[in-house]
Structure formats: C-alpha cells, structure tokens
Design a protein around this motif. Structure first.
Motif, PDB file in Angstrom:
ATOM      1  N   ARG A 134      43.586  47.966  31.090  1.00 25.33           N
ATOM      2  CA  ARG A 134      42.685  46.833  31.318  1.00 25.33           C
ATOM      3  C   ARG A 134      43.125  45.602  30.533  1.00 25.33           C
ATOM      4  O   ARG A 134      43.121  44.488  31.043  1.00 25.33           O
ATOM      5  CB  ARG A 134      41.256  47.199  30.919  1.00 25.33           C
ATOM      6  CG  ARG A 134      40.568  48.095  31.895  1.00 25.33           C
ATOM      7  CD  ARG A 134      39.104  48.252  31.513  1.00 25.33           C
ATOM      8  NE  ARG A 134      38.487  49.274  32.309  1.00 25.33           N
ATOM      9  CZ  ARG A 134      37.963  50.391  31.836  1.00 25.33           C
ATOM     10  NH1 ARG A 134      37.970  50.613  30.545  1.00 25.33           N
ATOM     11  NH2 ARG A 134      37.428  51.274  32.633  1.00 25.33           N
ATOM     12  N   LEU A 135      43.500  45.797  29.279  1.00 26.06           N
ATOM     13  CA  LEU A 135      43.960  44.675  28.463  1.00 26.06           C
ATOM     14  C   LEU A 135      45.233  44.070  29.037  1.00 26.06           C
ATOM     15  O   LEU A 135      45.385  42.848  29.073  1.00 26.06           O
ATOM     16  CB  LEU A 135      44.193  45.132  27.022  1.00 26.06           C
ATOM     17  CG  LEU A 135      42.943  45.414  26.199  1.00 26.06           C
ATOM     18  CD1 LEU A 135      43.333  46.025  24.856  1.00 26.06           C
ATOM     19  CD2 LEU A 135      42.138  44.154  25.986  1.00 26.06           C
ATOM     20  N   ASP A 136      46.149  44.909  29.489  1.00 23.75           N
ATOM     21  CA  ASP A 136      47.383  44.406  30.072  1.00 23.75           C
ATOM     22  C   ASP A 136      47.115  43.613  31.344  1.00 23.75           C
ATOM     23  O   ASP A 136      47.748  42.574  31.582  1.00 23.75           O
ATOM     24  CB  ASP A 136      48.341  45.561  30.371  1.00 23.75           C
ATOM     25  CG  ASP A 136      48.929  46.180  29.114  1.00 23.75           C
ATOM     26  OD1 ASP A 136      48.849  45.535  28.047  1.00 23.75           O
ATOM     27  OD2 ASP A 136      49.439  47.315  29.199  1.00 23.75           O
ATOM     28  N   MET A 137      46.202  44.083  32.172  1.00 24.22           N
ATOM     29  CA  MET A 137      45.878  43.369  33.404  1.00 24.22           C
ATOM     30  C   MET A 137      45.240  42.019  33.094  1.00 24.22           C
ATOM     31  O   MET A 137      45.558  41.005  33.724  1.00 24.22           O
ATOM     32  CB  MET A 137      44.941  44.209  34.291  1.00 24.22           C
ATOM     33  CG  MET A 137      45.596  45.468  34.839  1.00 24.22           C
ATOM     34  SD  MET A 137      47.094  45.150  35.784  1.00 24.22           S
ATOM     35  CE  MET A 137      46.426  44.321  37.199  1.00 24.22           C
ATOM     36  N   LEU A 138      44.332  41.977  32.122  1.00 20.91           N
ATOM     37  CA  LEU A 138      43.687  40.725  31.746  1.00 20.91           C
ATOM     38  C   LEU A 138      44.715  39.750  31.183  1.00 20.91           C
ATOM     39  O   LEU A 138      44.713  38.561  31.517  1.00 20.91           O
ATOM     40  CB  LEU A 138      42.586  40.989  30.710  1.00 20.91           C
ATOM     41  CG  LEU A 138      41.809  39.777  30.219  1.00 20.91           C
ATOM     42  CD1 LEU A 138      41.133  39.055  31.376  1.00 20.91           C
ATOM     43  CD2 LEU A 138      40.775  40.200  29.193  1.00 20.91           C
ATOM     44  N   GLU A 139      45.615  40.257  30.361  1.00 22.12           N
ATOM     45  CA  GLU A 139      46.652  39.397  29.792  1.00 22.12           C
ATOM     46  C   GLU A 139      47.577  38.860  30.883  1.00 22.12           C
ATOM     47  O   GLU A 139      47.965  37.690  30.863  1.00 22.12           O
ATOM     48  CB  GLU A 139      47.457  40.173  28.758  1.00 22.12           C
ATOM     49  CG  GLU A 139      48.445  39.313  28.016  1.00 22.12           C
ATOM     50  CD  GLU A 139      49.099  40.041  26.862  1.00 22.12           C
ATOM     51  OE1 GLU A 139      49.760  39.354  26.081  1.00 22.12           O
ATOM     52  OE2 GLU A 139      48.945  41.268  26.746  1.00 22.12           O
ATOM     53  N   ALA A 140      47.913  39.683  31.862  1.00 23.26           N
ATOM     54  CA  ALA A 140      48.764  39.235  32.965  1.00 23.26           C
ATOM     55  C   ALA A 140      48.072  38.144  33.771  1.00 23.26           C
ATOM     56  O   ALA A 140      48.705  37.148  34.155  1.00 23.26           O
ATOM     57  CB  ALA A 140      49.125  40.416  33.863  1.00 23.26           C
ATOM     58  N   ARG A 141      46.776  38.306  34.008  1.00 21.07           N
ATOM     59  CA  ARG A 141      46.029  37.276  34.734  1.00 21.07           C
ATOM     60  C   ARG A 141      45.987  35.978  33.948  1.00 21.07           C
ATOM     61  O   ARG A 141      46.135  34.886  34.502  1.00 21.07           O
ATOM     62  CB  ARG A 141      44.616  37.766  35.031  1.00 21.07           C
ATOM     63  CG  ARG A 141      44.595  38.813  36.111  1.00 21.07           C
ATOM     64  CD  ARG A 141      43.274  39.470  36.375  1.00 21.07           C
ATOM     65  NE  ARG A 141      42.090  38.728  36.099  1.00 21.07           N
ATOM     66  CZ  ARG A 141      40.882  39.282  36.012  1.00 21.07           C
ATOM     67  NH1 ARG A 141      40.738  40.571  36.186  1.00 21.07           N
ATOM     68  NH2 ARG A 141      39.829  38.551  35.756  1.00 21.07           N
TER      69      ARG A 141
END
Length: 106
Positions: free
Chosen positions: A79-86
């Motif tokens: 989840r953190l990686d996806m938020l950071e990518a966004r």
C-alpha cells in the motif's frame, strides 16, 4: 554461582525485555522495527503539498492499517509503495506542467 559474563548476558536480556515492554506500552516504535508510520507521514505531507499547488488532485485519503492488519507487513508495504508511486506520478506531471508554463512564456 554463575560466572561474571553469564550475569552480564542475563542483565542484558532483562534490560532488552524491559525496553521492549516500555516501548509497546508507550506506543513508540520498537527499536529496529518498521518505519512505516514515518514513511506514511512523509507521504501525507507530500500529498498535501501537491494538493495545494494544483487544486485538481483528487486522491483518496491513504488508509492507515488497523491493529489487526499490522501483522500483514507485506500488504502494508505494498500500500505504501502504491501511494508513493501515485505521488511520484503527480509530482512528475506537476513538474512537466511547470516546465511548459516556464518555456511557453519566453
């Protein structure tokens, strides 16, 4: 009677255990533990900064894992990686937009 180095090991284990208990009781992160909360806070700051700069950002609020989800560190990391990518994608679009504005006026 135990040798002197055995007493040092026993005292070290007891101190470590007490440190862990105090850390859990006070709610502070455990030494050597995950820094997910710090990363999440940093990502929230970046999101607020981007939302102020461009009023068109329509991202949902990041979901903080509940107590039952804390043990699912792989899912939380995802989840953190996806938020950071966004956020990185928004920053890239913002940079590209600012570059076009700067180049278009000259």
């Amino acid at each position: 009677m135990l040798p002197w180095f055995a007493w040092i090991a026993i005292i070290a284990i007891v101190v470590f255990g007490l440190t862990q208990i105090v850390s859990m009781a006070t709610g502070r992160p455990l030494p050597g533990g995950s820094h997910a909360e710090e990363e999440l806070e940093e990502l929230r700051k970046r999101l607020k900064k981007l939302e102020k700069r461009s009023g068109t950002a329509e991202l949902e609020e990041p979901r903080v894992p509940s107590k039952s989800e804390e043990n699912m560190s792989a899912e939380d990391r995802w989840r953190l990686d996806m938020l950071e990518a966004r956020l990185e994608e928004l920053e890239k679009l913002d940079r590209d937009g600012n570059d076009e504005k700067d180049d278009g006026g000259h």
